[in-house]
Enzyme design. Structure first.
Site, PDB file in Angstrom:
ATOM      1  N   GLN A   1     -33.708  12.625   5.428  1.00  0.00           N
ATOM      2  CA  GLN A   1     -34.427  12.913   6.666  1.00  0.00           C
ATOM      3  C   GLN A   1     -35.527  11.871   6.833  1.00  0.00           C
ATOM      4  O   GLN A   1     -36.428  11.794   6.005  1.00  0.00           O
ATOM      5  CB  GLN A   1     -34.997  14.317   6.533  1.00  0.00           C
TER       6      GLN A   1
ATOM      7  N   SER B   1     -41.456  10.674   8.000  1.00  0.00           N
ATOM      8  CA  SER B   1     -42.773  10.053   7.769  1.00  0.00           C
ATOM      9  C   SER B   1     -42.746   8.548   7.941  1.00  0.00           C
ATOM     10  O   SER B   1     -41.725   7.899   7.712  1.00  0.00           O
ATOM     11  CB  SER B   1     -43.263  10.370   6.359  1.00  0.00           C
TER      12      SER B   1
ATOM     13  N   GLU C   1     -37.066  24.056   6.393  1.00  0.00           N
ATOM     14  CA  GLU C   1     -37.661  23.582   5.149  1.00  0.00           C
ATOM     15  C   GLU C   1     -38.558  24.642   4.514  1.00  0.00           C
ATOM     16  O   GLU C   1     -38.471  24.930   3.338  1.00  0.00           O
ATOM     17  CB  GLU C   1     -38.470  22.324   5.456  1.00  0.00           C
TER      18      GLU C   1
ATOM     19  N   GLU D   1     -53.284  20.937   2.779  1.00  0.00           N
ATOM     20  CA  GLU D   1     -54.251  21.050   3.883  1.00  0.00           C
ATOM     21  C   GLU D   1     -53.551  21.421   5.195  1.00  0.00           C
ATOM     22  O   GLU D   1     -54.041  22.267   5.950  1.00  0.00           O
ATOM     23  CB  GLU D   1     -55.015  19.725   4.039  1.00  0.00           C
TER      24      GLU D   1
END
Lengths: 407, 354
Positions: free
Chosen positions: A129, A132, A247, A377
């Site tokens: 995939q 990013s 995911e 985060e």
């Protein structure tokens, strides 16, 4: 509240257990070989995957037409629980089957999806995939890899990064920018493509652990047919989000790490570096108890979500709990286990102490796990905003054309 | 597998939540801290007893409703959420559970129907540190802390050397009220000088503690969720630097951590509720896990609730300190968490992970 199997679940568990007892031992990794990322043992993992696919255990909850059994999410959990009793190669097909193929099933033409489901299920073809980029990680919609229209296709140029398994992948799904003049989230489109296409170059990234499981992928005028677009032009963000939901639901301890709390407890019941058993030491008990409560909490939270699913609910943003809690817990478990060996816990000796080697590998791997697939985060933001309903931080990237944003 | 409350259990919890919101508001808890409101607390016990709360998990054969332990867990969660000043912990989670599980038929017939009606309240003095000495059927005990010790009619006593039921109405029982950090859950010390006892033969201190730990975990869970709700309510309204406080990541992330801790504790508590209701061999491990998880969650939520309220959270008028007090009391009243860490590890060791 009922923790027992139903009659059908008990029957399925029996059947799965018998099948595993016959087949799983043949696929045990060679002694001393541990492989947290799951690519070093790829040939063995492929054979094991094919065996499962042929017995229709590879994706139990998929429809029969796609090689599954039309089973429940609970059946998947039962199979995992039974499978956990055996030493098996790590599963390098999680991204193919947990993300890329479900996205294909949801968004591609049925006959196109059909072509890819079986080879992926059998482990013959691997998918990666490509999301990013150097400037698009947590802020995923910031992707800059450009796709420019060219007749019945698109020409793609740019760079992706952190692409797990790209070096062994046959196919990929990719998020690209098709309209830089549109607002950030509206200018994206989503494609599937052949990783062997001309202009695709994969360069492995050496990780903190020294391993190389993920990659940089460079695109130099790579041609992708428009027929391989998933969703609308400019509708790529919607497709990407559907992939990410798959995911989050997929996460559990055995899926994301090569160690579990059972391994920590097993080590604690053997003599530690001072000669005594750590499990008899009150300070160690406190750590064991805390680690165990977290591991079990995540496991049973997953069971609660399965109960919701079985009642017709949908997996929601609260699924973020699993990875957020687990990644940190694995890091804590691994460090604690290494400490049980005292100063010798730092010795890097794969052959001599396989338990320690696995913990060291997890200790490195978990540091990355807290970043991959949504950082701690970002997951906290997801929980705070989408579960607890708190407002977003002030944003400056909304309603502005992408090419006018200062980066 | 079914890992949630049933519809009936949800309905019971909902009813309890509404009633307690009305009858046990924070103002009552605060009044109890000031030495007032005892009559209102007593009236509430009478009211919920008439509704059958103490009777929920007591078998029908002994005057209970026989709704089962998961229903009692669902109720405990609401009691914890409201910090209701009721003697559920000593009378039901400890005394009634001990007698129902380990008592003779005669003992059950004698005590359970009256406990189920709320007519009498039981307390318990349980744990390895309890130094009760038995001579024949006479029991001696130095002054030991007991929740609702002044109000109770009977006590279950269990230490290293056995378990007993003691009628507190007899001579030789000395009770002294004790001020604690949370007067809404009153405590007294109880001492015995060669008082008459009946042995409880089928149960020991560890099993009594395990059963109570599951139920207390649900109270802790309710309290932890109440803290999260309070903190969320505040940070959604309060503004600094022109923004709602709840939009800052430093604040959001802390709330996300509380939410995760509460959810993990809830899941561990659900597993323990199953183990309790099925009297499963996994109970010792499940109870210790639930206890460890719920204690940590309530403590985190109660502390951070004050922090997220800022200065106002530290005042007497704000409700934050009520949970801060209760979270500490529940953490220690059933033996401190350190002993549960050891129980958890010992259970794992016994279970023998290969």
């Amino acid at each position: 509240m009922d923790f027992e199997d139903t009659a059908e679940e008990a029957r399925f568990r029996r059947e799965a257990r018998e099948w595993l007892q016959t087949h799983a031992p043949r696929y045990a990794p060679p002694a001393g070989e541990s492989d947290a990322e799951g690519f070093a043992l790829l040939p063995l993992a492929r054979r094991w995957q094919t065996a499962k696919a042929e017995a229709r255990y590879a994706r139990i909850s998929w429809p029969e037409a796609h090689g599954g059994r039309g089973g429940t999410a609970m059946d998947e959990v039962i199979f995992e629980e039974e499978q956990r009793r055996f030493a098996l190669p790590p599963d390098p097909f999680g991204i193919s089957l947990g993300m890329c193929i479900p996205t294909m099933m949801q968004w591609a033409e049925p006959q196109v999806a059909e072509r890819f489901v079986r080879p992926a299920l059998r482990g013959e073809e691997i998918w990666c995939q490509l999301f990013s980029e150097p400037s698009a990680g947590s802020d995923l919609a910031n992707v800059r890899t450009r796709a420019v229209r060219d007749g019945d296709g698109w020409i793609v140029s740019g760079q992706k990064v952190w692409t797990t398994g790209a070096h062994v992948s046959d196919w990929g799904t990719i998020l690209v920018r098709t309209d830089p003049a549109a607002e950030k989230y509206a200018g994206l489109s989503y494609f599937w493509f052949n990783m062997k296409s001309p202009g695709v170059e994969v360069r492995p990234i050496r990780q903190a652990s020294g391993h190389a499981a993920f990659n940089e992928v460079f695109f130099t005028e790579v041609r992708i047919p428009d027929a391989q677009r998933l969703g609308a032009v400019g509708g790529g963000w919607k497709v990407a989000i559907s992939t990410l939901m798959n995911e989050r639901m997929a996460v559990n301890e055995a899926d994301i790490a090569n160690i579990t709390i059972d391994d920590v407890v097993r080590m604690a019941r053997r003599p530690g570096w001072t000669g005594g058993r750590p499990i008899d030491d009150p300070a160690a008990c406190a750590q064991i108890a805390t680690l165990y409560a977290c591991s079990m909490g995540v496991r049973y939270t997953r069971y609660r979500m399965l109960t919701q699913l079985s009642r017709g609910g949908l997996p929601g943003p609260e699924a973020a709990i699993g990875k957020l809690a687990l990644a940190r817990n694995i890091q804590d478990m691994a460090a604690f286990a290494m400490e049980m060996r005292g100063p010798a816990g730092i010795i890097d000796d794969r052959g001599g102490d396989p338990d320690l080697a696995a913990m060291q590998e997890a200790w490195f791997y978990s540091a990355g796990l807290r970043i991959a697939g949504g950082t701690d985060e970002i997951l906290r933001n997801t929980i705070a905003e989408r579960v607890l309903g708190l407002p977003q931080e002030a944003r400056v990237d909304r309603g502005v054309p992408f090419n006018q944003l200062t980066s | 597998m079914n890992f949630d409350y049933s519809e009936e259990e949800c309905a019971l919890a909902e009813q309890a939540r509404r009633l307690l919101a009305e009858r046990a508001p924070p103002s009552l808890i605060r009044a109890l801290l000031e030495g007032e409101g005892r009559d209102r607390a007593a009236a509430l016990w009478t009211e919920v007893s008439a509704l059958g709360w103490p009777a929920i998990a007591i078998p029908e054969a002994h005057g209970g409703l026989g709704f089962g332990h998961v229903a009692l867990c669902a109720l405990a969660e609401e009691v914890g959420r409201a910090m209701a000043p009721l003697p559920m912990l000593p009378s039901i989670y400890l005394a009634a559970e001990a007698i129902a599980t380990g008592g003779s038929e005669a003992q059950k017939a004698r005590w359970l129907p009256r406990i189920a009606l709320g007519e009498i309240v039981g307390t318990a003095i349980v744990g390895a540190s309890v130094s009760a000495t038995a001579t024949g059927n006479r029991l001696t005990l130095p002054a030991t802390l007991a929740p609702f010790g002044a109000e109770a009619s009977i006590a279950v006593v269990a230490g290293r050397d056995g378990a007993w039921i003691v009628d507190l109405g007899q001579a030789g029982v000395v009770r002294t009220a004790v001020r604690t950090i949370d007067q809404s859950l009153p405590c007294a010390t109880i001492a015995f000088d060669r008082v008459e006892t009946e042995p409880l033969q089928m149960i020991d201190a560890e099993r009594i503690l395990a059963r109570a730990a599951v139920l207390v975990a649900f109270e802790q869970l309710g309290g932890a969720d109440a803290c999260l709700d309070m903190a969320l309510g505040y940070v959604r309204e309060r503004r600094t630097f022109g923004r709602v406080v709840g939009s800052y990541q430093a604040v959001k992330h802390r709330l996300a951590d509380i939410y995760v801790a509460n959810q993990l504790a809830r899941s561990n508590a659900y597993y323990a509720a199953w183990a309790l209701s099925a009297d499963a061999p996994e109970l010792a491990l499940a109870a210790a896990t639930a206890r460890v998880s719920a204690t940590a969650a309530y403590e985190l939520a109660a502390r951070e609730n004050i922090q997220l309220h800022g200065g106002i959270g530290f005042t007497w008028e704000a409700d934050c300190h009520l949970h801060y007090r209760r979270s500490r009391v529940l953490a220690q009243i059933l033996e401190p968490v350190e002993t549960w860490h050891r129980r958890l590890a010992a259970a794992l060791d016994r279970e023998g992970v290969a």
